[in-house]
Design a protein around this motif. Structure first.
Motif, PDB file in Angstrom:
ATOM      1  N   SER A 193     103.607 167.740  -1.763  1.00 52.23           N
ATOM      2  CA  SER A 193     104.913 168.150  -2.260  1.00 52.23           C
ATOM      3  C   SER A 193     105.881 166.974  -2.271  1.00 52.23           C
ATOM      4  CB  SER A 193     105.464 169.254  -1.359  1.00 52.23           C
ATOM      5  OG  SER A 193     106.788 169.528  -1.707  1.00 52.23           O
ATOM      6  N   LEU A 194     106.575 166.819  -3.365  1.00 54.78           N
ATOM      7  CA  LEU A 194     107.555 165.740  -3.449  1.00 54.78           C
ATOM      8  C   LEU A 194     108.844 166.063  -2.716  1.00 54.78           C
ATOM      9  CD1 LEU A 194     107.145 164.601  -7.158  1.00 54.78           C
ATOM     10  CD2 LEU A 194     106.393 163.417  -5.092  1.00 54.78           C
ATOM     11  N   GLY A 195     109.145 167.320  -2.487  1.00 55.23           N
ATOM     12  CA  GLY A 195     110.408 167.655  -1.860  1.00 55.23           C
ATOM     13  C   GLY A 195     110.290 168.320  -0.506  1.00 55.23           C
ATOM     14  N   CYS A 196     109.242 169.053  -0.278  1.00 56.57           N
ATOM     15  CA  CYS A 196     109.073 169.773   0.991  1.00 56.57           C
ATOM     16  C   CYS A 196     108.159 168.965   1.885  1.00 56.57           C
ATOM     17  CB  CYS A 196     108.491 171.162   0.748  1.00 56.57           C
ATOM     18  SG  CYS A 196     109.584 172.205  -0.214  1.00 56.57           S
ATOM     19  N   ASN A 197     108.774 168.188   2.760  1.00 57.99           N
ATOM     20  CA  ASN A 197     108.016 167.272   3.586  1.00 57.99           C
ATOM     21  C   ASN A 197     108.767 167.082   4.894  1.00 57.99           C
ATOM     22  OD1 ASN A 197     106.302 165.246   4.485  1.00 57.99           O
ATOM     23  ND2 ASN A 197     106.338 164.132   2.561  1.00 57.99           N
ATOM     24  N   VAL A 250     123.793 177.192   1.839  1.00 61.20           N
ATOM     25  CA  VAL A 250     122.537 177.787   1.371  1.00 61.20           C
ATOM     26  C   VAL A 250     122.126 178.886   2.348  1.00 61.20           C
ATOM     27  CG1 VAL A 250     120.074 177.333   0.975  1.00 61.20           C
ATOM     28  CG2 VAL A 250     121.801 175.666   0.216  1.00 61.20           C
ATOM     29  N   PRO A 251     121.846 180.097   1.847  1.00 64.78           N
ATOM     30  CA  PRO A 251     121.403 181.171   2.750  1.00 64.78           C
ATOM     31  C   PRO A 251     120.111 180.767   3.469  1.00 64.78           C
ATOM     32  CG  PRO A 251     121.975 182.044   0.587  1.00 64.78           C
ATOM     33  CD  PRO A 251     121.982 180.538   0.471  1.00 64.78           C
ATOM     34  N   GLN A 252     120.015 181.155   4.731  1.00 67.72           N
ATOM     35  CA  GLN A 252     118.822 180.873   5.553  1.00 67.72           C
ATOM     36  C   GLN A 252     118.544 179.366   5.676  1.00 67.72           C
ATOM     37  OE1 GLN A 252     117.112 183.294   7.267  1.00 67.72           O
ATOM     38  NE2 GLN A 252     118.738 184.634   6.539  1.00 67.72           N
ATOM     39  N   ARG A 253     119.591 178.556   5.617  1.00 66.92           N
ATOM     40  CA  ARG A 253     119.414 177.094   5.627  1.00 66.92           C
ATOM     41  C   ARG A 253     118.713 176.578   6.878  1.00 66.92           C
ATOM     42  NH1 ARG A 253     124.442 178.491   5.396  1.00 66.92           N
ATOM     43  NH2 ARG A 253     125.852 178.160   7.142  1.00 66.92           N
ATOM     44  N   LYS A 273     113.966 173.909   8.766  1.00 69.89           N
ATOM     45  CA  LYS A 273     112.900 173.838   9.774  1.00 69.89           C
ATOM     46  C   LYS A 273     111.518 173.901   9.125  1.00 69.89           C
ATOM     47  CE  LYS A 273     110.986 176.300  13.726  1.00 69.89           C
ATOM     48  NZ  LYS A 273     111.093 177.494  14.567  1.00 69.89           N
ATOM     49  N   ILE A 274     111.300 174.919   8.297  1.00 72.04           N
ATOM     50  CA  ILE A 274     109.972 175.160   7.727  1.00 72.04           C
ATOM     51  C   ILE A 274     109.597 174.125   6.668  1.00 72.04           C
ATOM     52  CG2 ILE A 274     108.597 176.821   6.385  1.00 72.04           C
ATOM     53  CD1 ILE A 274     109.098 177.584   9.319  1.00 72.04           C
ATOM     54  N   PHE A 275     110.503 173.809   5.762  1.00 75.12           N
ATOM     55  CA  PHE A 275     110.163 172.952   4.631  1.00 75.12           C
ATOM     56  C   PHE A 275     110.481 171.475   4.834  1.00 75.12           C
ATOM     57  CE2 PHE A 275     110.644 177.119   2.506  1.00 75.12           C
ATOM     58  CZ  PHE A 275     109.340 177.233   2.034  1.00 75.12           C
ATOM     59  N   HIS A 276     111.313 171.156   5.820  1.00 75.24           N
ATOM     60  CA  HIS A 276     111.720 169.759   5.982  1.00 75.24           C
ATOM     61  C   HIS A 276     111.601 169.266   7.427  1.00 75.24           C
ATOM     62  CE1 HIS A 276     113.117 169.930   1.879  1.00 75.24           C
ATOM     63  NE2 HIS A 276     113.784 171.019   2.167  1.00 75.24           N
TER      64      HIS A 276
END
Length: 116
Positions: free
Chosen positions: A56-60, A100-103, A108-111
């Motif tokens: 993934s280019l963004g979720c790391n 952003v909702p649930q930021r 935590k999960i995606f970044h």
């Protein structure tokens, strides 16, 4: 039988492995199969097929963007796994600025909570 995600979007996702991707794509005779929707990089190879998820280019969880270079030669396919460093602080900070909702969960999960 495992169905494509478009046909069964809520099925349990199995751990990527050579056995699992070869089983999933057993009807395919291609030499290179690229797949995605799973953020980590995956590279598997058997005697007939290369299975590649460039990541993934963004979720790391790191400040790098993974990518792959595919070179196709007459006799073989060569895969190079690469990473490009980048500054993502402004992007990650925008989650708070834009409310952003649930930021907290998303960061935590995606970044990997990189801002902490």
């Amino acid at each position: 039988m495992t169905l494509p995600i478009s046909e069964d979007p809520f099925s349990r996702i199995v751990k990527p492995s050579l056995h699992n991707v070869a089983s999933l794509f057993k009807e395919s005779k291609e030499e290179l199969i690229c797949f995605g929707h799973h953020h980590p990089v995956h590279y598997f190879e058997n005697d007939t097929t290369i299975y590649l998820n460039p990541g993934s280019l963004g979720c790391n969880s790191k400040t790098t963007a993974p990518y792959s270079v595919v070179e196709i030669h007459k006799s073989k396919i060569v895969i190079s796994l690469k990473e490009a460093a980048y500054d993502n602080k402004e992007f990650l900070s925008s989650y708070e600025r834009l409310q952003v909702p649930q930021r907290d969960f998303l960061l935590k999960i995606f970044h990997g909570n990189q801002l902490q």
